[in-house]
Design a protein around this motif. Structure first.
Motif, mmCIF file in Angstrom:
data_model
loop_
_atom_site.group_PDB
_atom_site.id
_atom_site.type_symbol
_atom_site.label_atom_id
_atom_site.label_comp_id
_atom_site.label_asym_id
_atom_site.label_seq_id
_atom_site.Cartn_x
_atom_site.Cartn_y
_atom_site.Cartn_z
ATOM 1 N N ASN A 28 72.257 -46.989 34.908
ATOM 2 C CA ASN A 28 71.736 -47.211 33.561
ATOM 3 C C ASN A 28 72.851 -47.672 32.635
ATOM 4 O O ASN A 28 74.024 -47.307 32.819
ATOM 5 N N ASN A 29 72.478 -48.458 31.633
ATOM 6 C CA ASN A 29 73.423 -48.925 30.606
ATOM 7 C C ASN A 29 74.637 -49.613 31.230
ATOM 8 O O ASN A 29 75.751 -49.094 31.219
ATOM 9 N N VAL A 30 74.385 -50.788 31.778
ATOM 10 C CA VAL A 30 75.456 -51.531 32.461
ATOM 11 C C VAL A 30 75.506 -52.967 31.939
ATOM 12 O O VAL A 30 74.567 -53.468 31.319
ATOM 13 N N TYR A 31 76.635 -53.615 32.216
ATOM 14 C CA TYR A 31 76.786 -55.039 31.961
ATOM 15 C C TYR A 31 76.798 -55.778 33.303
ATOM 16 O O TYR A 31 77.415 -55.325 34.265
ATOM 17 N N ILE A 32 76.095 -56.896 33.355
ATOM 18 C CA ILE A 32 76.189 -57.796 34.489
ATOM 19 C C ILE A 32 77.211 -58.854 34.116
ATOM 20 O O ILE A 32 76.974 -59.667 33.220
ATOM 21 N N ASN A 33 78.367 -58.820 34.746
ATOM 22 C CA ASN A 33 79.480 -59.710 34.398
ATOM 23 C C ASN A 33 79.557 -60.902 35.345
ATOM 24 O O ASN A 33 79.409 -60.754 36.559
ATOM 25 N N ILE A 65 83.198 -65.083 31.902
ATOM 26 C CA ILE A 65 82.564 -66.228 31.239
ATOM 27 C C ILE A 65 81.225 -65.854 30.606
ATOM 28 O O ILE A 65 80.735 -66.568 29.731
ATOM 29 N N TYR A 66 80.645 -64.726 31.048
ATOM 30 C CA TYR A 66 79.371 -64.304 30.467
ATOM 31 C C TYR A 66 79.091 -62.872 30.901
ATOM 32 O O TYR A 66 79.466 -62.461 32.004
ATOM 33 N N LYS A 67 78.444 -62.118 30.014
ATOM 34 C CA LYS A 67 77.983 -60.782 30.389
ATOM 35 C C LYS A 67 76.647 -60.508 29.714
ATOM 36 O O LYS A 67 76.368 -61.002 28.616
ATOM 37 N N LYS A 68 75.802 -59.740 30.412
ATOM 38 C CA LYS A 68 74.481 -59.396 29.884
ATOM 39 C C LYS A 68 74.255 -57.904 30.056
ATOM 40 O O LYS A 68 74.487 -57.351 31.134
ATOM 41 N N PHE A 69 73.808 -57.262 28.984
ATOM 42 C CA PHE A 69 73.551 -55.827 29.031
ATOM 43 C C PHE A 69 72.178 -55.551 29.637
ATOM 44 O O PHE A 69 71.197 -56.223 29.315
ATOM 45 N N MET A 124 63.953 -56.711 40.488
ATOM 46 C CA MET A 124 64.842 -57.868 40.526
ATOM 47 C C MET A 124 65.321 -58.212 39.126
ATOM 48 O O MET A 124 64.541 -58.207 38.171
ATOM 49 N N LEU A 125 66.598 -58.503 39.012
ATOM 50 C CA LEU A 125 67.168 -58.951 37.745
ATOM 51 C C LEU A 125 67.168 -60.477 37.717
ATOM 52 O O LEU A 125 67.595 -61.121 38.674
ATOM 53 N N ILE A 126 66.672 -61.046 36.627
ATOM 54 C CA ILE A 126 66.683 -62.497 36.435
ATOM 55 C C ILE A 126 67.537 -62.780 35.212
ATOM 56 O O ILE A 126 67.211 -62.354 34.098
ATOM 57 N N ILE A 127 68.637 -63.473 35.428
ATOM 58 C CA ILE A 127 69.599 -63.718 34.344
ATOM 59 C C ILE A 127 69.861 -65.212 34.232
ATOM 60 O O ILE A 127 70.168 -65.875 35.229
ATOM 61 N N ASP A 128 69.723 -65.729 33.030
ATOM 62 C CA ASP A 128 70.020 -67.138 32.753
ATOM 63 C C ASP A 128 71.447 -67.252 32.226
ATOM 64 O O ASP A 128 71.733 -66.766 31.122
ATOM 65 N N ASN A 161 85.483 -73.155 40.631
ATOM 66 C CA ASN A 161 85.841 -72.115 41.588
ATOM 67 C C ASN A 161 84.671 -71.146 41.731
ATOM 68 O O ASN A 161 83.713 -71.203 40.974
ATOM 69 N N ASN A 162 84.768 -70.259 42.714
ATOM 70 C CA ASN A 162 83.685 -69.330 42.984
ATOM 71 C C ASN A 162 83.415 -68.421 41.789
ATOM 72 O O ASN A 162 84.327 -68.083 41.025
ATOM 73 N N ILE A 163 82.160 -68.011 41.643
ATOM 74 C CA ILE A 163 81.760 -67.113 40.565
ATOM 75 C C ILE A 163 81.511 -65.733 41.148
ATOM 76 O O ILE A 163 80.756 -65.587 42.108
ATOM 77 N N LEU A 164 82.141 -64.720 40.582
ATOM 78 C CA LEU A 164 81.952 -63.328 40.997
ATOM 79 C C LEU A 164 80.993 -62.658 40.023
ATOM 80 O O LEU A 164 81.185 -62.715 38.811
ATOM 81 N N ILE A 165 79.953 -62.024 40.570
ATOM 82 C CA ILE A 165 78.998 -61.279 39.744
ATOM 83 C C ILE A 165 79.127 -59.802 40.087
ATOM 84 O O ILE A 165 79.111 -59.427 41.261
ATOM 85 N N GLU A 166 79.263 -58.975 39.058
ATOM 86 C CA GLU A 166 79.462 -57.542 39.296
ATOM 87 C C GLU A 166 78.766 -56.728 38.216
ATOM 88 O O GLU A 166 78.513 -57.212 37.106
ATOM 89 N N VAL A 167 78.462 -55.478 38.563
ATOM 90 C CA VAL A 167 77.841 -54.538 37.630
ATOM 91 C C VAL A 167 78.917 -53.586 37.126
ATOM 92 O O VAL A 167 79.581 -52.913 37.920
ATOM 93 N N ILE A 168 79.067 -53.513 35.800
ATOM 94 C CA ILE A 168 80.087 -52.663 35.187
ATOM 95 C C ILE A 168 79.415 -51.712 34.211
ATOM 96 O O ILE A 168 78.701 -52.160 33.301
#
Length: 424
Positions: free
Chosen positions: A369-374, A382-386, A395-399, A409-416
């Motif tokens: 709960n209460n995380v950022y998708i970085n 380059i972008y984060k979404k709460f 499923m999470l759908i993020i634009d 270069n490669n993009i890393l997506i992580e939950v923080i």
């Protein structure tokens, strides 16, 4: 052998295939829709509960109502349909070998193919439950068809293994039909289906949900007589001394879905071991040029609205690809799964796509709960979404918005996790 020539052949007449056919037709190409069942709609005709259509039609529909809206459009456009037709093979030149009882063997020669075959249920053999092999063991989807389509009750006293959406919906359905559902058993410490289904189907009907439990034995000779349930530890191993028995005559299995990709393999389509579906780029195109994929054959969705939306977008892209409005070059960057990201789609994105917004589909590995998708490139954010809730079942759908920097270069997506404010 009879031969058909078309612009786009769509394999699968469920919500993804129907939406793709309509979209492709509206973009000015010829379409052929191939379905192995006797009717269109995929799984939807047996899903008589409501909850469909809120995302697309802004109203609550049942499964048959949702499917019929797309079927009506297909009929209005007079899109060619082949029912009761089984596709046997997709050849390297994209020719499709199919068969039906009226025409025998059929050869379809399309310029592009859209894979929309959906998914299938895991069975007892997939999860290897010990015990005897009596009658009375069904997948939840089969039981749903028996009750809702055939008008048959598979049993009187039920235990359901797995808290997938179909399993929880069937727990409610069977209760409404007068059966007794002893318990829903889930090996994970959280439900594997939507929270709304847990509340509406289990909590509201007083059906017990046992988390961190599994079935370790099935008993019965001719018919299921009981199942032995045990608590499990963090490694999913049964804990000795925690066993309990549930008397029942029927066991339903709601233990996950597998994308139906045997045909994809014959075409040389590369599969992702995480999703068990094709690896795609941001144009929904697989590694085989001219072969696209959408819906549950690509990854198991939680909402049919998302399936239909994917189909609509894929149909439009495939049509523009044929008409050479879209040129797909091979200059891609890869998407990498970081902390608590189970998978992300598309797996690769064309570099030029970042001049516009790019949509990503992903699931987390465990609830938070209460995380950022970085989104990071070279360790630079380059972008984060709460997200207030991040659950594996949803499923999470993020634009990702248009990027001013060149992404090469490669993009890393992580939950923080969001940092808590100090109380001082």
């Amino acid at each position: 052998m009879k031969t058909y020539i078309t612009d786009i052949a769509i394999i699968g007449g469920g919500p993804a295939g129907l939406a793709a056919a309509i979209s492709a037709y509206e973009n000015g190409v010829n379409v052929l829709l191939i379905e192995r069942d006797f009717e269109l709609g995929g799984i939807l005709p047996q899903c008589i509960h409501n909850g469909f259509g809120l995302g697309i039609f802004d109203e609550e529909l049942t499964g048959p109502e949702f499917a019929q809206r797309y079927i009506n459009k297909v009929m209005e456009y007079k899109i060619p349909i082949m029912l009761n037709t089984m596709v046997l093979e997709i050849r390297p030149n994209k020719n499709i070998l199919a068969v039906n009882k009226n025409e025998g063997a059929i050869l379809v020669k399309p310029k592009a193919i859209i894979l929309a075959m959906g998914c299938r249920e895991r069975t007892r053999g997939n999860i290897r439950i010990p015990g005897t092999r009596p009658a009375g063991i069904y997948t939840a989807g089969l039981a749903q068809r028996l009750v809702n389509i055939e008008g048959l009750m598979p049993g009187k006293k039920f235990v359901i293994l797995g808290s997938g959406d179909i399993g929880m919906i069937m727990a409610r359905r069977l209760t409404l039909e007068g059966a007794e559902v002893k318990a829903v058993i889930e090996i994970l410490p959280y439900t594997s289906g939507l929270i709304r289904n847990k509340v509406q189907c289990l909590d509201d009907f007083g059906i017990p949900l046992l988390l961190q439990h599994t079935i370790i034995e099935i008993k019965g000779k001719d018919r299921v007589e009981s199942v032995v349930v045990s608590k499990v530890d963090e490694n999913w191993e049964p804990i000795k001394g925690s066993e309990k028995s549930f008397e029942c005559d029927t066991l339903l299995l709601s233990v996950g879905l597998i994308p139906e990709n045997e045909l994809s393999k014959t075409a040389g389509v590369e599969l992702d071991p995480k999703t068990r579906g094709p690896i795609i780029n941001n144009y929904f195109q697989t590694n085989v040029e001219g072969i696209f994929a959408c819906g549950n054959v690509l990854h198991v969705n939680d909402l049919v609205d998302n399936v239909a939306s994917e189909g609509t977008l894929t149909g439009e892209i495939a049509a523009k690809f044929i008409k050479k409005i879209i040129k797909i070059d091979k200059n891609f960057v890869q998407l990498l799964c970081g902390r608590n990201i189970g998978y992300v789609l598309p797996q690769k994105v064309n570099k030029t796509a970042f001049k516009n917004s790019v949509r990503f589909y992903m699931r987390v590995k465990k609830p938070e709960n209460n995380v950022y998708i970085n989104f990071k490139v070279n360790d630079k954010l380059i972008y984060k979404k709460f997200e207030r809730f991040a659950r594996p079942s949803e499923m999470l759908i993020i634009d990702l918005p248009k990027q001013d920097i060149l992404i090469d270069n490669n993009i890393l997506i992580e939950v923080i996790p969001k940092e808590k404010k100090s109380e001082n």
